[in-house]
Design a protein around this motif. Sequence first.
Motif, PDB file in Angstrom:
ATOM      1  N   PHE A 326      45.315  27.874  46.166  1.00 14.64           N
ATOM      2  CA  PHE A 326      44.838  29.197  46.600  1.00 14.64           C
ATOM      3  C   PHE A 326      44.322  30.003  45.411  1.00 14.64           C
ATOM      4  O   PHE A 326      44.817  29.855  44.290  1.00 14.64           O
ATOM      5  CB  PHE A 326      45.951  29.964  47.324  1.00 14.64           C
ATOM      6  CG  PHE A 326      46.266  29.346  48.643  1.00 14.64           C
ATOM      7  CD1 PHE A 326      45.592  29.743  49.782  1.00 14.64           C
ATOM      8  CD2 PHE A 326      47.201  28.315  48.732  1.00 14.64           C
ATOM      9  CE1 PHE A 326      45.853  29.133  50.994  1.00 14.64           C
ATOM     10  CE2 PHE A 326      47.457  27.704  49.951  1.00 14.64           C
ATOM     11  CZ  PHE A 326      46.786  28.110  51.084  1.00 14.64           C
ATOM     12  N   LYS A 327      43.358  30.834  45.700  1.00 15.85           N
ATOM     13  CA  LYS A 327      42.775  31.671  44.659  1.00 15.85           C
ATOM     14  C   LYS A 327      43.617  32.945  44.521  1.00 15.85           C
ATOM     15  O   LYS A 327      43.962  33.560  45.539  1.00 15.85           O
ATOM     16  CB  LYS A 327      41.354  32.033  45.082  1.00 15.85           C
ATOM     17  CG  LYS A 327      40.476  32.472  43.966  1.00 15.85           C
ATOM     18  CD  LYS A 327      39.102  32.764  44.540  1.00 15.85           C
ATOM     19  CE  LYS A 327      38.034  31.966  43.877  1.00 15.85           C
ATOM     20  NZ  LYS A 327      36.733  32.166  44.502  1.00 15.85           N
ATOM     21  N   CYS A 328      43.922  33.310  43.284  1.00 16.34           N
ATOM     22  CA  CYS A 328      44.740  34.511  43.063  1.00 16.34           C
ATOM     23  C   CYS A 328      43.970  35.536  42.236  1.00 16.34           C
ATOM     24  O   CYS A 328      43.135  35.168  41.409  1.00 16.34           O
ATOM     25  CB  CYS A 328      46.013  34.167  42.297  1.00 16.34           C
ATOM     26  SG  CYS A 328      47.105  33.084  43.186  1.00 16.34           S
ATOM     27  N   PHE A 329      44.307  36.789  42.449  1.00 16.65           N
ATOM     28  CA  PHE A 329      43.713  37.886  41.677  1.00 16.65           C
ATOM     29  C   PHE A 329      44.836  38.778  41.170  1.00 16.65           C
ATOM     30  O   PHE A 329      45.801  39.033  41.905  1.00 16.65           O
ATOM     31  CB  PHE A 329      42.799  38.732  42.576  1.00 16.65           C
ATOM     32  CG  PHE A 329      41.669  37.956  43.207  1.00 16.65           C
ATOM     33  CD1 PHE A 329      40.426  37.890  42.599  1.00 16.65           C
ATOM     34  CD2 PHE A 329      41.857  37.292  44.419  1.00 16.65           C
ATOM     35  CE1 PHE A 329      39.385  37.172  43.181  1.00 16.65           C
ATOM     36  CE2 PHE A 329      40.831  36.574  45.012  1.00 16.65           C
ATOM     37  CZ  PHE A 329      39.584  36.515  44.383  1.00 16.65           C
ATOM     38  N   LEU A 330      44.716  39.248  39.929  1.00 14.25           N
ATOM     39  CA  LEU A 330      45.646  40.250  39.404  1.00 14.25           C
ATOM     40  C   LEU A 330      44.880  41.556  39.356  1.00 14.25           C
ATOM     41  O   LEU A 330      43.870  41.648  38.655  1.00 14.25           O
ATOM     42  CB  LEU A 330      46.109  39.853  38.000  1.00 14.25           C
ATOM     43  CG  LEU A 330      47.121  40.807  37.353  1.00 14.25           C
ATOM     44  CD1 LEU A 330      48.496  40.689  38.023  1.00 14.25           C
ATOM     45  CD2 LEU A 330      47.262  40.532  35.864  1.00 14.25           C
ATOM     46  N   LEU A 422      47.220  39.200  44.280  1.00 17.68           N
ATOM     47  CA  LEU A 422      46.680  38.989  45.628  1.00 17.68           C
ATOM     48  C   LEU A 422      46.317  37.523  45.796  1.00 17.68           C
ATOM     49  O   LEU A 422      45.564  36.967  44.986  1.00 17.68           O
ATOM     50  CB  LEU A 422      45.441  39.859  45.833  1.00 17.68           C
ATOM     51  CG  LEU A 422      45.661  41.366  45.676  1.00 17.68           C
ATOM     52  CD1 LEU A 422      44.350  42.116  45.779  1.00 17.68           C
ATOM     53  CD2 LEU A 422      46.645  41.882  46.717  1.00 17.68           C
ATOM     54  N   ILE A 423      46.884  36.913  46.813  1.00 10.56           N
ATOM     55  CA  ILE A 423      46.587  35.498  47.094  1.00 10.56           C
ATOM     56  C   ILE A 423      45.605  35.483  48.260  1.00 10.56           C
ATOM     57  O   ILE A 423      45.888  36.049  49.326  1.00 10.56           O
ATOM     58  CB  ILE A 423      47.882  34.738  47.481  1.00 10.56           C
ATOM     59  CG1 ILE A 423      48.920  34.862  46.358  1.00 10.56           C
ATOM     60  CG2 ILE A 423      47.578  33.275  47.800  1.00 10.56           C
ATOM     61  CD1 ILE A 423      50.315  34.414  46.760  1.00 10.56           C
ATOM     62  N   GLN A 424      44.483  34.863  48.045  1.00  7.84           N
ATOM     63  CA  GLN A 424      43.451  34.891  49.085  1.00  7.84           C
ATOM     64  C   GLN A 424      43.739  33.858  50.175  1.00  7.84           C
ATOM     65  O   GLN A 424      43.902  32.670  49.884  1.00  7.84           O
ATOM     66  CB  GLN A 424      42.081  34.630  48.461  1.00  7.84           C
ATOM     67  CG  GLN A 424      40.972  34.908  49.451  1.00  7.84           C
ATOM     68  CD  GLN A 424      39.601  34.832  48.815  1.00  7.84           C
ATOM     69  OE1 GLN A 424      39.471  34.562  47.616  1.00  7.84           O
ATOM     70  NE2 GLN A 424      38.590  35.066  49.602  1.00  7.84           N
TER      71      GLN A 424
END
Length: 457
Positions: A326-330, A422-424
Motif C-alpha cells: 500500500f502507498k503511504c503518505f506522511l 495516511l494509507i491509501q
Amino acid sequence: MASDSDHDSTTELLDEFRAIIARSQKDFLFTCSGSLSCDNDPKASEDANPVKDPVTIRWDPSDASTPASQCKITFPADSESLSALIGDMQQATFGLGGKDVLDESYRKALKLDTTAFSTNFCPYTAGIMDTVSRILVPSVSENQTCIVRAELYKLNIYEGPSGHFRSHVDTPRSSSQFGSLVVCLPAAHSGGGLVVSHKGKTINFDWGSATSPAVQWAAFYSDCEHEVLQVLSGQRVTLTYNLYACKTSPEPDKAVLNTPLAKHLEALLSNDKFMPEGGFLGFHAAHAYPHSSRSFQANTKSAPGGVPPLKGIDHVLWQTATALGFKCFLRPVIGYEAYEDGEDESSIVQGIGQRLAFDTLGGEVECLADALRDDYLSKSIHPEDVEWLNHCGRKNQEVALAYTAYGNQASTEYVYSYCAILIQVQGQGSETDEDSDTGMEVEPASPPVISSAPFGG
Ligand SMILES: O=C(O)CCC(=O)C(=O)O
Ligand SMILES: [Fe+2]
C-alpha cells in the motif's frame, strides 16, 4: 451496495485493528539510557568497563596568553579543577520563535561550541550508539542498512544552586535528525534530573545520585519534551549530540509481515467490503516530524516531500503497510480557524497538509499555520474523508502546525509538525492509475528512504 452485514464485519475488523494499534503503541520506548563505570578496576573486563581512558576535554582559553596545559581537564573532576573551564565558557541561549534568547529564568547554563573544545570521548567506542540504534531506530531487515550518526553539539555546565533548562523540544537541524543524546561526565552534583516526557509518560534521569564515578547517558527522540531540573549543588557537566538516521535501501522490510499487527492490517485492507469507494486509512502519528521549507530543501540534497526517519509505532505501521503493497503518505495535521456559513464565531478545525515541506516557511511560528493553510490546504484531502485509527489526542488549539515555540536553538529552516500517516485504499471501482488525483503530492521513491542524507544542520 454494501449490505448491513458487510458493514458489521468491516467495522469489527477496523475496531480490532484500532485496539491492536493502541496496545502496540504502549510498547514503544521513546528514550534509552546507560551508565559506564569510570572505576579503573584492572580486573573489570573491557565490556563491563568500556571507558578505559579517563575522559579529557581541551578547550580554547578566552585569554589567548593562557598556556594550553592549563586548558585541559580530566574526569572525574572536582569543583576546583572545573573552575578554569567554567571561566572560559559562555552563557547558553535557547531558541524562541526563530530567535536565540538569553533568559536565565528559562535556561541558566554555560556552554562551549564545538569550535572551542575537543574531547577524547567517543559514543561509538563506548557502545552507546549500538544501544541507541537498537532501541530508538526501529529494526531494519538484513537487506536494509541504516546509518546512524551522532554529531557533537555542545559542552554544557549547569551549576548549583540554580542551573536549569525548562521544558523544550530540541530544534531539528535537518529532516534526518531523529534524536538527541546527552552524556553526563563524572562531576559531583545534586539535583539537575533530566526529565523526558512523551504521551503522558515521564522519565527522570537523576545522574547526581550516582554512588561511584560514571559516564551516564540518555538518548531520546528529539520531539519529546524535556527539561533539566534545578541543580542544587555542584556542577553537572554534559556533552550533547544530535542524532541522525538514514536508511539506504528502498526495500520495505518484509520481516514486519509476521506480526499480529500486519495480519490484522492485511485482513482489513484485503477485505473488498472495506472502503469500497477507496480513500485513506489514517493514523495520527505518535511523534512529530521536522517540517522544512522547500527553498531550504532545494539548497540541500534532501528531496522535497521526502519522509524523515520515522519513530516507534509510526515506523512499524508505515513499514507494514508498504510491505503489504500500500502507498503511504506522511502529512502535517494543521489546526486552523474556520467560520461556518452565517456564524460569527470561528472554531478550530483540522486540515491535512498536502506535503511535509512548503514554500514560505518563515521564522514566525504564528505565520506558519496561516502560510500552510493558504499554501496548500485548499487542495488537500479533508480529515472527514479519512477512516481514522486513533484520535488526534491533542486539544484543538494545540493541533497547530509547529510547536518549536521553545527549542534549544533558533531555527527558521526546520520546525516540527504534528503529522498523520495516511494509507491509501484503492477501493473496487476507483482508478488504479498512479496519477489518479488523490489531492496529494506523491512521495519520491519508496519512503521512508531519504535519497541523500543532509547530515548536519
Ligand atoms: O543537559 C541535559 O540533560 C539536556 C540539555 C538539553 O536539553 C539541551 O541542551 O537541549
Ligand atoms: Fe534539549
